[in-house]
Design a protein around this motif. Structure first.
Motif, short mmCIF file in Angstrom:
data_model
loop_
_atom_site.label_atom_id
_atom_site.label_comp_id
_atom_site.label_asym_id
_atom_site.label_seq_id
_atom_site.Cartn_x
_atom_site.Cartn_y
_atom_site.Cartn_z
N ILE A 94 -5.90 3.18 0.15
CA ILE A 94 -4.96 4.38 -0.52
C ILE A 94 -4.91 3.86 -2.05
N ARG A 95 -5.38 4.23 -3.04
CA ARG A 95 -5.07 4.18 -4.61
C ARG A 95 -3.95 4.76 -4.81
N ILE A 96 -2.97 4.16 -5.60
CA ILE A 96 -1.80 4.96 -6.23
C ILE A 96 -1.96 4.80 -7.78
N TYR A 97 -1.42 5.90 -8.38
CA TYR A 97 -1.58 5.81 -9.75
C TYR A 97 0.04 6.40 -10.12
N GLY A 98 0.52 5.77 -11.39
CA GLY A 98 1.70 6.29 -12.02
C GLY A 98 1.51 6.59 -13.37
N VAL A 99 2.65 6.75 -13.97
CA VAL A 99 2.71 7.18 -15.42
C VAL A 99 3.86 6.46 -15.89
#
Length: 330
Positions: free
Chosen positions: A255-260
């Motif tokens: 699972i790839r997790i992206y944030g800002v």
């Protein structure tokens, strides 16, 4: 006889001259006391006092923003009064009323809810207090003097572009958003624009209000519900960290997790080779705070200023994270 008349006339002139000479010193010393003005009292205090109301100071982003404002204002010996709403929109409105009562000169505002803050904005306008809107835009922009924030749509877009490269055949994704925060709305919109027509399926989406704990709880439920998840796009780094905790505790892989944000904590995770934290759309609260402070001063000084300022956003991933450093904000 003429001599006597002359002497009388001369005496009268002499008496009048003496009276005229004494006229300026008539009265006692108390009657003619000279008031010495205190130089300190004579100087009017022109130091501005600003208010700062943000979403939640527990989020390091908003605390860094506060310190950046303080540093720039402090260089000019101006004061900043900070208010932490703790992600409570009603509490924020009450705190803004407090700032009005304190008669601050201007307010820097990051709204908890871009619509619910409107009554407080109207009250600030009625009180003649200018508002510099920072980070998250308010809905009624006409009630503010200026906006300073990041290019939020691009922050989400670069995350979407990165995911397309990593998953060229598409995949199943989740969106953790916050409809009450326009900045996060823009990020999610940018992300969706980037992955459009690229084979991605949005399994689900949820409002986690940009909070770590809510994101973790929501992700725990999604992990039970969906056996296949390829990526999660989070509206900010706090939500990404909550998602990371849930994924780690579940022992799920792939699972790839992206944030800002580009926060130090997330960059530290990105730097780990085996971390699911894939990338973040980075911004700089330091630059935003400095720019906002300078604009606030310009407004009060009656000088020209930019009404809308967007700071650049960019992707930080495992390939460039060391360049930006993991101990502080970029």
């Amino acid at each position: 006889m003429k001599q006597k008349i002359f002497l009388v006339f001369f005496s009268m002139i002499l008496v009048c001259s003496m009276l005229a000479g004494c006229k300026k010193s008539v009265g006692t010393p108390e009657d003619n006391a000279v008031v010495e003005e205190d130089p300190e009292e004579e100087e009017e205090d022109t130091g501005y006092v600003f208010g700062y109301s943000c979403i939640d100071m527990e989020n390091p982003y908003f605390d860094t923003l506060r310190r950046s404002l303080e540093n720039t204002l402090g260089e000019n010996e101006y004061q900043l009064i900070s208010k932490d709403s703790g992600s409570d929109a009603q509490a924020q409105n009450e705190q803004l009323e407090e700032l009005i009562e304190m008669e601050v000169d201007a307010v820097f505002l990051c709204p908890v809810d871009w619509e619910m803050v409107t009554p407080a904005l109207e009250a600030l306008q009625a009180a003649g207090i200018p508002v510099i809107n920072i980070d998250t835009q308010v809905k009624e922009e006409s009630l503010t003097k200026a906006y300073v924030g990041s290019d939020n749509r691009n922050a989400g877009f670069v995350c979407g572009e990165d995911l397309k490269k990593r998953c060229p055949d598409g995949g199943k994704i989740l969106l953790l958003e916050s409809p009450s925060m326009n900045s996060i709305n823009e990020r999610i919109t940018g992300f969706e624009q980037a992955i459009a027509n690229a084979g991605f399926e949005v399994l689900d989406r949820a409002d986690v209000n940009g909070e770590k704990e809510k994101a973790k709880e929501t992700m725990e439920e999604f992990l039970k519900k969906y056996p296949e998840i390829d990526a999660v796009m989070c509206g900010n780094d706090r939500a990404a960290l909550g998602t990371l905790e849930a994924v780690r505790e579940s022992a799920r892989e792939g699972i790839r997790i992206y944030g800002v944000d580009g926060s130090p904590e997330v960059k530290q995770e990105i730097a780990k080779a085996d971390s699911p934290m894939t990338a973040t759309g980075a911004q700089s609260p330091i630059r935003i705070g400095k720019e906002a402070a300078e604009i606030g001063i310009a407004i009060l000084d009656g000088e020209n200023f930019e009404t809308t300022t967007y700071e650049d956003t960019f992707l930080i991933d495992k390939g460039n994270v060391e360049m930006y450093g993991t101990d502080g904000w970029q």
